[in-house]
Design a protein around this motif. Structure first.
Motif, short mmCIF file in Angstrom:
data_model
loop_
_atom_site.label_atom_id
_atom_site.label_comp_id
_atom_site.label_asym_id
_atom_site.label_seq_id
_atom_site.Cartn_x
_atom_site.Cartn_y
_atom_site.Cartn_z
N GLU A 1 0.83 -1.21 0.00
CA GLU A 1 0.00 0.00 0.00
C GLU A 1 0.86 1.26 0.00
O GLU A 1 0.53 2.25 -0.66
CB GLU A 1 -0.93 0.01 1.21
N GLU B 1 3.88 1.60 -1.29
CA GLU B 1 4.49 1.76 -2.61
C GLU B 1 3.52 2.40 -3.60
O GLU B 1 3.94 3.05 -4.56
CB GLU B 1 4.96 0.41 -3.13
N GLN B 2 2.22 2.25 -3.35
CA GLN B 2 1.21 2.80 -4.25
C GLN B 2 0.69 4.16 -3.78
O GLN B 2 -0.10 4.80 -4.48
CB GLN B 2 0.03 1.82 -4.38
N SER B 3 1.14 4.60 -2.61
CA SER B 3 0.63 5.85 -2.06
C SER B 3 1.56 7.02 -2.39
O SER B 3 2.69 6.83 -2.85
CB SER B 3 0.48 5.74 -0.54
N MET B 4 1.07 8.24 -2.15
CA MET B 4 1.86 9.45 -2.37
C MET B 4 2.31 10.05 -1.04
O MET B 4 2.89 11.12 -1.01
CB MET B 4 1.03 10.48 -3.16
N ASP B 5 2.02 9.36 0.07
CA ASP B 5 2.37 9.85 1.40
C ASP B 5 3.86 9.71 1.69
O ASP B 5 4.53 8.86 1.10
CB ASP B 5 1.60 9.06 2.48
N SER B 6 4.34 10.54 2.61
CA SER B 6 5.70 10.35 3.11
C SER B 6 5.71 9.10 3.97
O SER B 6 4.66 8.63 4.42
CB SER B 6 6.14 11.55 3.94
N PHE C 1 2.49 8.02 6.38
CA PHE C 1 1.80 6.76 6.07
C PHE C 1 1.83 5.84 7.28
O PHE C 1 0.83 5.21 7.61
CB PHE C 1 2.49 6.08 4.88
#
Length: 250
Positions: free
Chosen positions: A73, A75-80, A84
């Motif tokens: 999840e 790797e697919q997110s834009m969060d730091s 995250f």
């Protein structure tokens, strides 16, 4: 054994409240700490509530499935990395960072419990049960371990249900078990949907009220301490001599 914090829960909340008036850097200097720590506490409080700031003296148990799911999840997110990790119930980003390294090296392992540790197995649940569990989970600061002990379900079940609920835009129907695409025995009406949404919304409002009341109580205690210390300072009598100021005990 968990790491012991030199700040209590009340002290953390008090420090967070101080940053509403002055910068985190000034508050950090006052308490002899790093401003990054205060900002991390702020984000923990934002994503995990009061429960996230409590000092724990034991390590949580995470299955290999849970670790792998979080790595994928992320790797697919834009969060730091830190945001995250905090959003998903971890105390810091070092845990998630370690899991990512182990995942990439094919060395990711589940925690092996000792005799005194226990991992609650999953069990079958009804839609109404899941709805009630998420309702109470919200009221208890998204404390997954509390829900596991209370309802005798697995950590991964509770975590998965809440994540589905949040990702669906807080839609109660996301809590349905659609494996096998079985139709519900009863028709889910618009009124049922509104009732379920209302239950979960009330739970969120109650949690917010509890957090506000707790923060207010902490500020009241802090103000009493400040006023008490100032009232104990020596005062002058009519002759200009210094005399101690005594507080009456109520």
């Amino acid at each position: 054994m968990g790491r012991r914090s030199k700040f209590s829960l009340q002290q953390k909340l008090s420090i967070i409240n101080e940053t509403k008036a002055v910068s985190a850097e000034k508050v950090a200097k006052k308490f002899g700490m790093d401003a990054h720590t205060i900002r991390r506490w702020q984000r923990i409080f934002q994503y995990q509530g009061i429960g996230g700031l409590e000092n724990t003296h034991h390590n949580k148990n995470y299955s290999i499935e849970f670790k792998r799911q979080l790595v994928v999840e992320f790797e697919q997110s834009m969060d730091s990395l830190e945001n995250f990790a905090l959003k998903h119930g971890l105390k810091s980003d070092w845990q998630l960072s370690s899991w990512i390294i182990q995942y990439n090296e094919s060395k990711l392992k589940a925690y092996t419990p000792r005799k005194r540790d226990s991992i609650m197995p999953g069990r079958k649940t009804t839609f109404e049960e899941r709805l009630s569990i998420i309702e109470e989970l919200i009221k208890h600061d998204i404390n997954y371990n509390w829900a596991v002990d209370k309802y005798h379900v697995s950590y991964q079940q509770v975590y998965g249900w809440y994540q589905k609920y949040r990702k669906s835009g807080n839609d109660p129907q996301s809590l349905r078990d659609r494996r096998g695409k079985a139709k519900p025995k009863e028709v889910w009406t618009e009124l049922d949907q509104l009732k379920a949404e209302n239950r979960l919304l009330k739970a969120q409002l109650l949690r917010k009220e509890m957090e506000d009341a707790y923060s207010k109580k902490v500020m009241e205690i802090r103000n009493r301490e400040v006023n008490g210390s100032s009232s104990n300072k020596p005062s002058k009598n009519m002759t200009g001599q210094l005399v101690p100021c005594v507080r009456s005990l109520v």
